[in-house]
Design a protein around this motif. Structure first.
Motif, PDB file in Angstrom:
ATOM      1  N   ALA A 131     -19.570   6.765  -8.814  1.00 39.21           N
ATOM      2  CA  ALA A 131     -18.785   7.989  -8.565  1.00 39.21           C
ATOM      3  C   ALA A 131     -17.697   7.663  -7.541  1.00 39.21           C
ATOM      4  O   ALA A 131     -17.858   7.876  -6.342  1.00 39.21           O
ATOM      5  CB  ALA A 131     -19.690   9.108  -8.064  1.00 39.21           C
ATOM      6  N   ILE A 132     -16.583   7.132  -8.035  1.00 40.20           N
ATOM      7  CA  ILE A 132     -15.489   6.692  -7.161  1.00 40.20           C
ATOM      8  C   ILE A 132     -14.949   7.843  -6.322  1.00 40.20           C
ATOM      9  O   ILE A 132     -14.657   7.685  -5.127  1.00 40.20           O
ATOM     10  CB  ILE A 132     -14.337   6.069  -7.988  1.00 40.20           C
ATOM     11  CG1 ILE A 132     -14.844   4.872  -8.794  1.00 40.20           C
ATOM     12  CG2 ILE A 132     -13.192   5.654  -7.082  1.00 40.20           C
ATOM     13  CD1 ILE A 132     -15.359   3.744  -7.944  1.00 40.20           C
ATOM     14  N   HIS A 156     -18.462  -3.605   2.021  1.00 43.15           N
ATOM     15  CA  HIS A 156     -18.479  -3.703   0.558  1.00 43.15           C
ATOM     16  C   HIS A 156     -17.237  -3.033  -0.045  1.00 43.15           C
ATOM     17  O   HIS A 156     -16.651  -3.547  -1.004  1.00 43.15           O
ATOM     18  CB  HIS A 156     -19.748  -3.058   0.003  1.00 43.15           C
ATOM     19  CG  HIS A 156     -19.872  -3.139  -1.487  1.00 43.15           C
ATOM     20  ND1 HIS A 156     -20.129  -4.318  -2.156  1.00 43.15           N
ATOM     21  CD2 HIS A 156     -19.736  -2.188  -2.451  1.00 43.15           C
ATOM     22  CE1 HIS A 156     -20.155  -4.092  -3.463  1.00 43.15           C
ATOM     23  NE2 HIS A 156     -19.938  -2.803  -3.663  1.00 43.15           N
ATOM     24  N   LEU A 157     -16.815  -1.901   0.535  1.00 47.91           N
ATOM     25  CA  LEU A 157     -15.644  -1.193   0.010  1.00 47.91           C
ATOM     26  C   LEU A 157     -14.352  -1.956   0.277  1.00 47.91           C
ATOM     27  O   LEU A 157     -13.421  -1.915  -0.517  1.00 47.91           O
ATOM     28  CB  LEU A 157     -15.560   0.206   0.634  1.00 47.91           C
ATOM     29  CG  LEU A 157     -16.737   1.148   0.368  1.00 47.91           C
ATOM     30  CD1 LEU A 157     -16.460   2.516   0.991  1.00 47.91           C
ATOM     31  CD2 LEU A 157     -17.017   1.287  -1.123  1.00 47.91           C
ATOM     32  N   MET A 173     -11.742  -3.250  -5.441  1.00 50.48           N
ATOM     33  CA  MET A 173     -10.430  -3.248  -6.099  1.00 50.48           C
ATOM     34  C   MET A 173      -9.751  -1.888  -6.075  1.00 50.48           C
ATOM     35  O   MET A 173      -8.622  -1.750  -6.542  1.00 50.48           O
ATOM     36  CB  MET A 173     -10.588  -3.697  -7.561  1.00 50.48           C
ATOM     37  CG  MET A 173     -11.162  -5.099  -7.724  1.00 50.48           C
ATOM     38  SD  MET A 173     -10.125  -6.353  -6.918  1.00 50.48           S
ATOM     39  CE  MET A 173      -8.651  -6.252  -7.938  1.00 50.48           C
ATOM     40  N   VAL A 174     -10.417  -0.863  -5.528  1.00 52.19           N
ATOM     41  CA  VAL A 174      -9.834   0.480  -5.502  1.00 52.19           C
ATOM     42  C   VAL A 174      -9.005   0.641  -4.231  1.00 52.19           C
ATOM     43  O   VAL A 174      -9.559   0.604  -3.120  1.00 52.19           O
ATOM     44  CB  VAL A 174     -10.932   1.561  -5.553  1.00 52.19           C
ATOM     45  CG1 VAL A 174     -10.305   2.957  -5.552  1.00 52.19           C
ATOM     46  CG2 VAL A 174     -11.813   1.367  -6.776  1.00 52.19           C
ATOM     47  N   PRO A 175      -7.678   0.802  -4.349  1.00 51.74           N
ATOM     48  CA  PRO A 175      -6.812   0.848  -3.159  1.00 51.74           C
ATOM     49  C   PRO A 175      -7.214   1.907  -2.137  1.00 51.74           C
ATOM     50  O   PRO A 175      -7.228   1.630  -0.930  1.00 51.74           O
ATOM     51  CB  PRO A 175      -5.428   1.134  -3.755  1.00 51.74           C
ATOM     52  CG  PRO A 175      -5.496   0.614  -5.151  1.00 51.74           C
ATOM     53  CD  PRO A 175      -6.900   0.866  -5.596  1.00 51.74           C
ATOM     54  N   ASP A 192      -1.971  -5.766  -1.313  1.00 56.78           N
ATOM     55  CA  ASP A 192      -0.865  -5.152  -2.052  1.00 56.78           C
ATOM     56  C   ASP A 192      -0.408  -3.832  -1.442  1.00 56.78           C
ATOM     57  O   ASP A 192       0.726  -3.401  -1.683  1.00 56.78           O
ATOM     58  CB  ASP A 192      -1.279  -4.916  -3.510  1.00 56.78           C
ATOM     59  CG  ASP A 192      -1.492  -6.210  -4.263  1.00 56.78           C
ATOM     60  OD1 ASP A 192      -0.899  -7.229  -3.852  1.00 56.78           O
ATOM     61  OD2 ASP A 192      -2.263  -6.211  -5.236  1.00 56.78           O
ATOM     62  N   ASP A 193      -1.277  -3.180  -0.687  1.00 53.94           N
ATOM     63  CA  ASP A 193      -0.979  -1.859  -0.127  1.00 53.94           C
ATOM     64  C   ASP A 193      -0.564  -2.012   1.337  1.00 53.94           C
ATOM     65  O   ASP A 193      -1.353  -2.462   2.176  1.00 53.94           O
ATOM     66  CB  ASP A 193      -2.224  -0.971  -0.221  1.00 53.94           C
ATOM     67  CG  ASP A 193      -1.939   0.482   0.077  1.00 53.94           C
ATOM     68  OD1 ASP A 193      -0.965   0.760   0.819  1.00 53.94           O
ATOM     69  OD2 ASP A 193      -2.698   1.348  -0.388  1.00 53.94           O
ATOM     70  N   VAL A 194       0.677  -1.642   1.645  1.00 51.42           N
ATOM     71  CA  VAL A 194       1.176  -1.773   3.022  1.00 51.42           C
ATOM     72  C   VAL A 194       0.363  -0.919   3.989  1.00 51.42           C
ATOM     73  O   VAL A 194       0.212  -1.260   5.163  1.00 51.42           O
ATOM     74  CB  VAL A 194       2.668  -1.404   3.099  1.00 51.42           C
ATOM     75  CG1 VAL A 194       2.902   0.066   2.754  1.00 51.42           C
ATOM     76  CG2 VAL A 194       3.232  -1.695   4.481  1.00 51.42           C
ATOM     77  N   ARG A 195      -0.218   0.185   3.498  1.00 51.89           N
ATOM     78  CA  ARG A 195      -1.037   1.030   4.364  1.00 51.89           C
ATOM     79  C   ARG A 195      -2.306   0.305   4.794  1.00 51.89           C
ATOM     80  O   ARG A 195      -2.770   0.450   5.933  1.00 51.89           O
ATOM     81  CB  ARG A 195      -1.390   2.334   3.647  1.00 51.89           C
ATOM     82  CG  ARG A 195      -0.205   3.189   3.236  1.00 51.89           C
ATOM     83  CD  ARG A 195      -0.671   4.352   2.387  1.00 51.89           C
ATOM     84  NE  ARG A 195      -1.381   3.877   1.200  1.00 51.89           N
ATOM     85  CZ  ARG A 195      -2.143   4.655   0.419  1.00 51.89           C
ATOM     86  NH1 ARG A 195      -2.308   5.934   0.714  1.00 51.89           N
ATOM     87  NH2 ARG A 195      -2.740   4.146  -0.643  1.00 51.89           N
ATOM     88  N   VAL A 196      -2.865  -0.506   3.895  1.00 56.80           N
ATOM     89  CA  VAL A 196      -4.043  -1.302   4.238  1.00 56.80           C
ATOM     90  C   VAL A 196      -3.673  -2.349   5.281  1.00 56.80           C
ATOM     91  O   VAL A 196      -4.394  -2.555   6.264  1.00 56.80           O
ATOM     92  CB  VAL A 196      -4.636  -1.975   2.980  1.00 56.80           C
ATOM     93  CG1 VAL A 196      -5.751  -2.953   3.368  1.00 56.80           C
ATOM     94  CG2 VAL A 196      -5.174  -0.923   2.017  1.00 56.80           C
TER      95      VAL A 196
END
Length: 410
Positions: free
Chosen positions: A71-72, A107-108, A112-114, A156-160
């Motif tokens: 349940a993403i 784990h998160l 692969m979920v941004p 890939d995500d600048v916020r990360v």
């Protein structure tokens, strides 16, 4: 939920929070998500985080939800709620750590979920906020240096990437001991990473945004403002992470001085619409790669911001810091270790003066004086920052210059 007053009214009697907590274990996914959303809204209140309005019993269900890979939507909602609940002053944080939140977040982070990566790194950053040695140890044991470096450099995500740098800033601000643990964890890779990420070419997005004409900037106000803010905050966090190392032991200060970081700090001190180059030859080469030509000068626009330059000045202050009592005691009464500390600070001051830091600091003071006397507005300082940001920069630059000149005269 807008405002503490509204949140407090909703919590009166304790009935609503009881429903929210019980709904975290509901079998219906939509009910769970709604309950977590309510919890997240409550967690925006510092008062409620400090108090016991949000009970420790929410920790277990939230960690369980973050582990539900089927349940993403529930995982994302739970991770987002944990972000605020993980802060240092949160009443719930110890319960979250005990429930295994650090292992669940790890784990998160590797998923692969941004949105999950973003909230997980954000929560890690907040867990590092005012953390004790035990929590710092858990964070470093669960997150590998290689994995962390990938978040900072290549996600890939600048916020990360922004939140990962914020994590580094928070986890390095606990004194010399925490710096030693970070250096061991990174196997010596900490300072090379900081040096690499401070290279101006990595912040070209700020310069690109600065080159837009006013009409285009207004037309693109939404995305442009958000992107510029993220890149600027990332750069400021990098500089404060460097500042934390500069605040460490004499060995840490020496490591900074023998790296390429001082030359990069000089570039950030010197950014100004009236300054077309850096300090020495090496600075000019590095800066030139990201300086598009333009009538207003290569450092015009949003790049030369007060907060960036203030963070760089703090690095200089802490590199040169020496116990005032030790300085005042004089060589006749000081111990040999004290004499060594003063001599080391004087040597650093002399090296920084040779690099051009004295002129750069004087330049900042001149800009601040011109703006304060009603002259031309200070280069690169947006109106929204106002006089307080300029005053902060002025005061820090005055302190740094005084220390530099005093130690340089020894």
């Amino acid at each position: 939920m807008q405002g503490d007053t509204a949140r407090q009214k909703m919590m009166e009697g304790g009935r609503l929070i009881t429903v929210v907590v019980s709904s975290l274990n509901d079998s219906d996914l939509e009910t769970k998500v709604a309950a977590v959303g309510c919890l997240r809204g409550l967690s925006r209140s510092v008062k409620m985080l400090r108090g016991s309005t949000i009970p420790n019993s929410v920790a277990g269900p939230l960690v369980t939800m973050m582990q539900d890979s089927q349940a993403i939507e529930v995982q994302v909602a739970a991770a987002a709620a944990v972000c605020n609940l993980a802060l240092g002053f949160s009443h719930v944080r110890p319960a979250l750590v005990k429930a295994g939140v650090i292992q669940a977040l790890t784990h998160l982070i590797t998923g692969m979920v941004p949105e999950l990566r973003l909230h997980a790194v954000w929560a890690f950053k907040n867990l590092a906020h005012e953390c004790d040695n035990e929590v710092q140890g858990l964070l470093l044991s669960e997150l590998t240096w290689r994995g962390f470096k990938e978040l900072v450099v290549s996600d890939d995500d600048v916020r990360v990437r922004q939140q990962a740098v914020g994590l580094l800033q928070n986890i390095s601000c606990k004194g010399a001991g925490s710096i030693d643990r970070l250096l061991a964890w990174s196997e010596g890779g900490l300072l090379p990473l900081l040096e690499d990420r401070l290279i101006p070419a990595h912040h070209a997005a700020l310069l690109a945004a600065a080159q837009l004409p006013p009409a285009a900037a207004v037309a693109s106000a939404g995305d442009l403002t958000i992107a510029s803010q993220i890149y600027r905050e990332q750069l400021v966090s990098l500089l404060y992470a460097v500042n934390n190392v500069c605040s460490g032991s004499e060995a840490h200060k020496t490591a900074v001085m023998t790296s390429g970081i001082p030359g990069l700090l000089l570039q950030y001190l010197s950014i100004s619409s009236s300054n077309s180059g850096g300090g020495g030859g090496g600075s000019q080469v590095a800066a030139a790669a990201v300086q598009p030509a333009g009538p207003a000068g290569p450092w015009s626009g949003i790049y030369p911001l007060c907060d960036v330059r203030t963070a760089a000045v703090w690095c200089i202050i802490n590199l040169l810091w020496c116990d005032p009592a030790v300085e005042a005691s004089g060589t006749s009464t000081a111990s040999s270790s004290d004499v060594t500390a003063v001599a080391a600070a004087a040597a650093k001051a002399a090296a920084l003066k040779d690099l051009g830091f004295e002129d750069a600091l004087k330049g900042i003071l001149a800009e601040c004086a011109a703006a304060g006397s009603g002259g031309s507005s200070m280069a690169g300082v947006p109106a929204l920052l106002g006089d307080s940001a300029r005053q902060d920069l002025l005061e820090r630059a005055q302190t740094a210059l005084q220390v530099l000149q005093k130690l340089g005269a020894k």
